[in-house]
Design a protein around this motif. Sequence first.
Motif, PDB file in Angstrom:
ATOM      1  N   ALA A  24       0.928  -1.415   0.030  1.00  0.00           N
ATOM      2  CA  ALA A  24       0.077   0.079   0.000  1.00  0.00           C
ATOM      3  C   ALA A  24       1.011   1.126   0.066  1.00  0.00           C
ATOM      4  N   GLU A  25       0.380   2.315  -0.898  1.00  0.00           N
ATOM      5  CA  GLU A  25       1.119   3.614  -0.571  1.00  0.00           C
ATOM      6  C   GLU A  25       0.646   4.271   0.641  1.00  0.00           C
ATOM      7  N   VAL A  26       1.324   4.458   1.806  1.00  0.00           N
ATOM      8  CA  VAL A  26       0.735   5.071   2.788  1.00  0.00           C
ATOM      9  C   VAL A  26       1.491   6.494   3.159  1.00  0.00           C
ATOM     10  N   LEU A  27       0.686   7.267   3.122  1.00  0.00           N
ATOM     11  CA  LEU A  27       0.922   8.817   3.190  1.00  0.00           C
ATOM     12  C   LEU A  27       0.661   9.058   4.734  1.00  0.00           C
ATOM     13  N   LYS A  28       1.782   9.182   5.526  1.00  0.00           N
ATOM     14  CA  LYS A  28       1.875   9.561   7.034  1.00  0.00           C
ATOM     15  C   LYS A  28       1.583  11.012   7.008  1.00  0.00           C
ATOM     16  N   VAL A  29       0.317  11.505   7.562  1.00  0.00           N
ATOM     17  CA  VAL A  29       0.073  12.881   7.857  1.00  0.00           C
ATOM     18  C   VAL A  29       0.402  13.294   9.549  1.00  0.00           C
ATOM     19  N   GLU A  30       1.693  14.120   9.350  1.00  0.00           N
ATOM     20  CA  GLU A  30       2.060  14.187  10.918  1.00  0.00           C
ATOM     21  C   GLU A  30       1.684  15.627  11.168  1.00  0.00           C
ATOM     22  N   PRO A  31       1.627  16.200  12.284  1.00  0.00           N
ATOM     23  CA  PRO A  31       1.374  17.565  12.719  1.00  0.00           C
ATOM     24  C   PRO A  31       2.835  18.285  12.477  1.00  0.00           C
ATOM     25  N   LEU A  32       3.013  19.480  12.598  1.00  0.00           N
ATOM     26  CA  LEU A  32       4.162  19.991  12.198  1.00  0.00           C
ATOM     27  C   LEU A  32       5.404  19.899  13.089  1.00  0.00           C
ATOM     28  N   LYS A  33       4.923  19.278  14.503  1.00  0.00           N
ATOM     29  CA  LYS A  33       6.114  19.154  15.204  1.00  0.00           C
ATOM     30  C   LYS A  33       6.345  17.422  15.403  1.00  0.00           C
ATOM     31  N   GLY A  34       5.709  16.658  14.367  1.00  0.00           N
ATOM     32  CA  GLY A  34       5.740  15.266  14.169  1.00  0.00           C
ATOM     33  C   GLY A  34       5.205  14.560  15.374  1.00  0.00           C
ATOM     34  N   ASP A  35       5.117  13.130  14.733  1.00  0.00           N
ATOM     35  CA  ASP A  35       4.358  12.104  15.520  1.00  0.00           C
ATOM     36  C   ASP A  35       5.389  12.131  17.095  1.00  0.00           C
ATOM     37  N   GLU A  36       4.571  12.116  17.876  1.00  0.00           N
ATOM     38  CA  GLU A  36       5.128  12.097  19.539  1.00  0.00           C
ATOM     39  C   GLU A  36       6.271  11.030  19.666  1.00  0.00           C
ATOM     40  N   THR A  37       5.957   9.945  18.946  1.00  0.00           N
ATOM     41  CA  THR A  37       7.339   8.760  19.194  1.00  0.00           C
ATOM     42  C   THR A  37       8.504   9.338  18.643  1.00  0.00           C
ATOM     43  N   ARG A  38       8.562  10.299  17.602  1.00  0.00           N
ATOM     44  CA  ARG A  38       9.802  10.869  17.181  1.00  0.00           C
ATOM     45  C   ARG A  38      10.907  11.163  18.287  1.00  0.00           C
ATOM     46  N   LYS A  39      10.296  11.672  19.451  1.00  0.00           N
ATOM     47  CA  LYS A  39      11.103  12.170  20.598  1.00  0.00           C
ATOM     48  C   LYS A  39      11.157  11.371  21.823  1.00  0.00           C
ATOM     49  N   LEU A  40      10.622   9.917  21.595  1.00  0.00           N
ATOM     50  CA  LEU A  40      10.784   8.934  22.526  1.00  0.00           C
ATOM     51  C   LEU A  40      11.931   8.223  22.640  1.00  0.00           C
ATOM     52  N   GLY A  41      12.756   8.138  21.868  1.00  0.00           N
ATOM     53  CA  GLY A  41      13.912   7.200  21.840  1.00  0.00           C
ATOM     54  C   GLY A  41      13.460   5.828  21.494  1.00  0.00           C
ATOM     55  N   PRO A  42      14.433   4.918  21.626  1.00  0.00           N
ATOM     56  CA  PRO A  42      15.979   5.337  21.887  1.00  0.00           C
ATOM     57  C   PRO A  42      16.818   5.639  20.521  1.00  0.00           C
ATOM     58  N   TYR A  43      17.942   6.153  20.705  1.00  0.00           N
ATOM     59  CA  TYR A  43      18.772   6.863  19.646  1.00  0.00           C
ATOM     60  C   TYR A  43      20.108   6.292  19.686  1.00  0.00           C
ATOM     61  N   ARG A  44      20.803   6.205  18.807  1.00  0.00           N
ATOM     62  CA  ARG A  44      22.074   5.710  18.348  1.00  0.00           C
ATOM     63  C   ARG A  44      22.850   6.982  19.283  1.00  0.00           C
ATOM     64  N   THR A  45      24.035   6.525  19.747  1.00  0.00           N
ATOM     65  CA  THR A  45      24.770   7.409  20.248  1.00  0.00           C
ATOM     66  C   THR A  45      25.452   8.410  19.588  1.00  0.00           C
ATOM     67  N   ASP A  46      25.684   8.134  18.317  1.00  0.00           N
ATOM     68  CA  ASP A  46      26.330   9.102  17.199  1.00  0.00           C
ATOM     69  C   ASP A  46      25.352   9.724  16.234  1.00  0.00           C
ATOM     70  N   ASP A  47      24.081   9.803  16.903  1.00  0.00           N
ATOM     71  CA  ASP A  47      22.757  10.315  16.235  1.00  0.00           C
ATOM     72  C   ASP A  47      22.637  11.640  16.799  1.00  0.00           C
ATOM     73  N   GLU A  48      23.367  12.752  16.208  1.00  0.00           N
ATOM     74  CA  GLU A  48      23.002  14.014  16.594  1.00  0.00           C
ATOM     75  C   GLU A  48      21.943  14.741  15.889  1.00  0.00           C
ATOM     76  N   LEU A  49      21.237  14.043  14.832  1.00  0.00           N
ATOM     77  CA  LEU A  49      20.070  14.348  14.147  1.00  0.00           C
ATOM     78  C   LEU A  49      18.802  14.342  15.033  1.00  0.00           C
ATOM     79  N   ARG A  50      18.753  13.168  15.450  1.00  0.00           N
ATOM     80  CA  ARG A  50      17.460  12.701  16.473  1.00  0.00           C
ATOM     81  C   ARG A  50      16.250  13.036  15.663  1.00  0.00           C
ATOM     82  N   GLU A  51      16.068  12.633  14.392  1.00  0.00           N
ATOM     83  CA  GLU A  51      14.737  12.974  13.975  1.00  0.00           C
ATOM     84  C   GLU A  51      13.784  11.562  14.029  1.00  0.00           C
TER      85      GLU A  51
END
Length: 396
Positions: A24-51
């Motif tokens: 399926a072609e899935v178009l994810k429509v996010e608020p301008l601040k993004g899906d809440e889970t973008r901020k919940l981690g975890p992140y790689r230790t070398d990931d300075e982008l954290r997107e």
Amino acid sequence: MRVIDLTQVLAGPFCTQILADHGAEVLKVEPLKGDETRKLGPYRTDDELREISGYYQSVNRNKKSIALDLKSREGRQVLLKLIDSADAVVENSRGGVMERLGLSYELLSTRNPKLVYAAIRGFGDPRSGESPYAAWPAFDIVGQAMGGMMGITGPDADTPVKVGPGVGDLIPGLFAVIGILMAMMKARQSGLGQFVDVGMVDCVLATSERIINQYSYTGRVPRPEGNRHPLLCPYGVVKAADGWLTLSAPTDDFWRKLLTLIERHDLAEDPRYAANGARLERQDEVYSIVEAFTRTRTKAELTELFGGVIPFGPIYDVSDIFADPHFRIREMLVEVEQPGSATPVTVAGVPIKMSLTPGRVRHRAPLLGEHTREILEAAGYAGDAADRLFKHNIVK
């Protein structure tokens, strides 16, 4: 199949990811601040982008992202144009949110009669029956608690325990996929879509169904019983010399095979253990008999002995999963790019294996708004029209 994904966090994104995995072609429509889970981690230790967090990556692969302000009239107009050409819309907002935005199912289906509209809510949608809890917010643990799952999970009758994975979200996500596909089949036959209402608590109850038949047939309220089965014996967890394993031998045939494996031929015809019902009445003795053998052997030794003979499996942690060739052979550990990190990350693969139209992990989860301009152009917003939406912060 084009799906407009208005979901966030887990239940909805898991549903739409399954659809995306299978083409399926899935178009994810996010608020301008993004899906809440973008901020919940975890992140790689070398990931300075954290997107893209590990959480977000795990349930949003194979999708395209457009960041859109739905509180603005122009933002809603963009969404309406996207929905006009869509096959399905999926959302997991609280009841009434979409109506307040002027995006109700009734309005959308008037514009696009073949539209399948799926809503995942804690206690379902009032269209199918208004729960007294319809306005309550709900997360995974609420679904587990009120759907009956925690009531039979735990080390003893007085200690309910949450199931480790977020099954209060994941199970509704699976049921939503089923509902969407059934509705899609009907829409392609008749030209008419429909509203698919999935309640988290309802779905957990459906998969905890044995509590219903036990209570209905016996009047007994099932309680947590640890790692043993209330109706089958042996069927549970036993100790090895270096960890734990599961085994199941409730049938007469498997019980005799188990007795041979643990070198207790003397019990093969013992009436105290000959039938499942008799073993249930003496389950402490049964597990003691089995563990007298398993406690003196390692998991590796027991795997060599039991594997392929009786239903059996060592209890794995995730490092065991990464080490076991089964999961690589079955493509259940798949590497994807991780923006901001020098090395790829691993996500769980596609469990449904199809011979003619296999699903696959085609690409990583999207950056916020990574495909906004592409999606806008497809909806008829090219050049200056798209630029104006960016300039006025309607899209990102």
